[in-house]
Design an enzyme around this catalytic site. Sequence first.
Site, PDB file in Angstrom:
ATOM      1  N   GLU A 162       0.839  -1.198   0.000  1.00  0.00           N
ATOM      2  CA  GLU A 162       0.000   0.000   0.000  1.00  0.00           C
ATOM      3  C   GLU A 162       0.873   1.248   0.000  1.00  0.00           C
ATOM      4  O   GLU A 162       1.774   1.372   0.844  1.00  0.00           O
ATOM      5  CB  GLU A 162      -0.903   0.040   1.235  1.00  0.00           C
ATOM      6  CG  GLU A 162      -2.072  -0.915   1.221  1.00  0.00           C
ATOM      7  CD  GLU A 162      -2.992  -0.720   2.415  1.00  0.00           C
ATOM      8  OE1 GLU A 162      -4.080  -1.313   2.419  1.00  0.00           O
ATOM      9  OE2 GLU A 162      -2.629   0.032   3.352  1.00  0.00           O
ATOM     10  N   CYS A 163       0.609   2.146  -0.915  1.00  0.00           N
ATOM     11  CA  CYS A 163       1.196   3.480  -0.923  1.00  0.00           C
ATOM     12  C   CYS A 163       2.724   3.435  -0.882  1.00  0.00           C
ATOM     13  O   CYS A 163       3.357   3.260  -1.917  1.00  0.00           O
ATOM     14  CB  CYS A 163       0.627   4.305   0.232  1.00  0.00           C
ATOM     15  SG  CYS A 163       0.779   6.085   0.005  1.00  0.00           S
ATOM     16  N   ALA A 164       3.343   3.565   0.279  1.00  0.00           N
ATOM     17  CA  ALA A 164       4.799   3.488   0.354  1.00  0.00           C
ATOM     18  C   ALA A 164       5.297   2.158  -0.189  1.00  0.00           C
ATOM     19  O   ALA A 164       6.325   2.094  -0.871  1.00  0.00           O
ATOM     20  CB  ALA A 164       5.270   3.677   1.792  1.00  0.00           C
ATOM     21  N   SER A 197      -1.001  -0.863  -4.556  1.00  0.00           N
ATOM     22  CA  SER A 197      -1.940   0.229  -4.796  1.00  0.00           C
ATOM     23  C   SER A 197      -1.656   1.375  -3.856  1.00  0.00           C
ATOM     24  O   SER A 197      -1.068   1.200  -2.774  1.00  0.00           O
ATOM     25  CB  SER A 197      -3.372  -0.285  -4.581  1.00  0.00           C
ATOM     26  OG  SER A 197      -4.286   0.774  -4.464  1.00  0.00           O
TER      27      SER A 197
END
Length: 485
Positions: free
Chosen positions: A371-373, A463
Site C-alpha cells: 500500500e502506498c509506500a 496500490s
Amino acid sequence: MPVRRVSGASNGEGSAVNVPRLVIAAPSSGSGKTTVATGLMAAFAGRGLAVSGHKVGPDYIDPGYHTLATGRPGRNLDAYMCGPELVAPLFAHGARGCDLAVVEGVMGLYDGAGIQAGREVLGQGGGGRRVGHGELASTAQIAMLLRAPVVLVVDASSQSRSVAALVHGFASWDPQVRIGGVILNKVGSQRHEVLLREALDESGVPVLGVLRRAEQVAVPSRHLGLVPVAERRGDAVAAVAAMADRVRAGCDLDAVMALARSVPAVPGEVWDAAGAVGTCGGPVARPARVAVASGAAFTFSYAEHTELLTAAGAEVVPFDPLRNESLPEGTRGLVIGGGFPEVYASELSANAALRKAVAELVDSGAPVAAECAGLLYLARSLDGLPMCGVLDAEGRMSERLTLGYREAVAVSGSVLAAPGTRVRGHEFHRTVLEPGAGAEPAWGLHQPVRRVEGFVQQGVHASYLHTHWASAPGMARRFVERCKG
C-alpha cells in the site's frame, strides 16, 4: 457481523465496551486536540491506570503517539472505512480491560466524510438515527455511536466572552452529542482566563482545564500530520512527557475522570479477529510466515491487520527495510504498508541486498500486498533512485497532496480480493507513480473521478489505496491461503 457478544456492565475482561470513556473534540483543526488527548492519556497512565487510546478517522500517525502515552496499541475508529456498525465493537476490542479510554477526534466536531462519489452517503448515527453526508465519519458520529461525552478543546487565543457563544452553539447543535466540558487552550494570561471562565459560567458547560499560550509543545509536522514516532522516537517520548506535564498542570483530572465514568452502557459486542476470520471460512490448515515491513520508512499500519493475519494462520514477523539486508528466514508472504519512503529513498535504495530478496520473492510467486509506500518501494525507482524493480513504473515526489476517502471495486482478481469486491479506502500521498496502473489494475475508483489504479501481477497486489481489513477480513484469509507452506 464479526463480533462476539458479551454481558455485564462492569469494567474488566469481556465487558470493556462499558469502560469509562470520553471524546476529545474541537471546533476546528489546529485547536490542540492531539496535545490534550495525548496528554490526558499519558497523565492517567502515569497514575497507574490502564488507558486505551483511539483516533477518529484514517490517521496512522497520532495513534503512534497514543501508544507512547499508554503502552498499548493505538487504535482507529472510522465509520466510513469500516462502517458505523463496527465502531463500537472495534472500540470494545481495543479498550478491553482498561480503566479509561480516550478518543481523539478529527477536524472539527461535526466535520465528516462529506460528499462521496457524487452523491450523499448516509450512515447510522447514535440511537439508529440516519446521519447526513457531512456528519458521516465525523467525531460527532463516533461520540454518538459510543455514547461518550465530548470534551471540547477551544483555541481561546483571540477571544474572551465570545467563547461562551461558541461553546453554547456546539452544546446545543445536536442534543444527541453531549458536550461534557471544555478545555481552554492558548490562554494568554490570568486576566484572560478570568474573562473566559466568567463567560462560560453562563453557558452551563464546565471548564475542565486551562492551558496557557506560552507552554506549547513543539512537535514537527509533515503533510497535514505529525512526524511519525518511529522517525523521532527520543524526541517523541520527550514530547509526550511534555504534553502530560502540561495537562497535569492545567486540567482537573479528577473532574475529567468523573465525566468519563458517567457513561451509559453501549451494545455489548466485541470485535474479535478469530471470529472475523471465522466468518470467511476459518484459519488455514498450515501456518505461514508473513514478513511485515516496519521501521521508520513504513509506519502506516492498523493494529487489526496483524491480528487478522495471525488469526488466519500466519506467523507475523516484522522487519526493517532500512536495516535488514534479507527477509526473515522462511518468508512465504510479504506485506509492505504505507509511510514516507521519499524521506528514506536513498537508504532504501542503498539496501540492494534486500531489494534483490524482495524481487526474488515476487518471482517465486509468493503473495505480496503493498500500500502506498509499499507500492513505491516495488517500483523501478523513486525520485531517480533504484527500488525493487518489481513494477514497471517510476515514482516521484509531487507538490500536490492527494488526500481523501475513496470507494473502490477490485478490477482484477488478486491475493487480496476477488474481482468485483467492493471496499472503502483512503488515499494520502504527495507522490506520483507513472503509469498509475498496470495492465491488470488493482482497483477501479468512483471518485473524485472514475479511474483505475494500482497493479496486480504474479502474486503482487500494489496500490495507493489504504484499506482497513476489519471491514473485509476475507482479505487476510485470502492472503494467508496463498502463502506456500
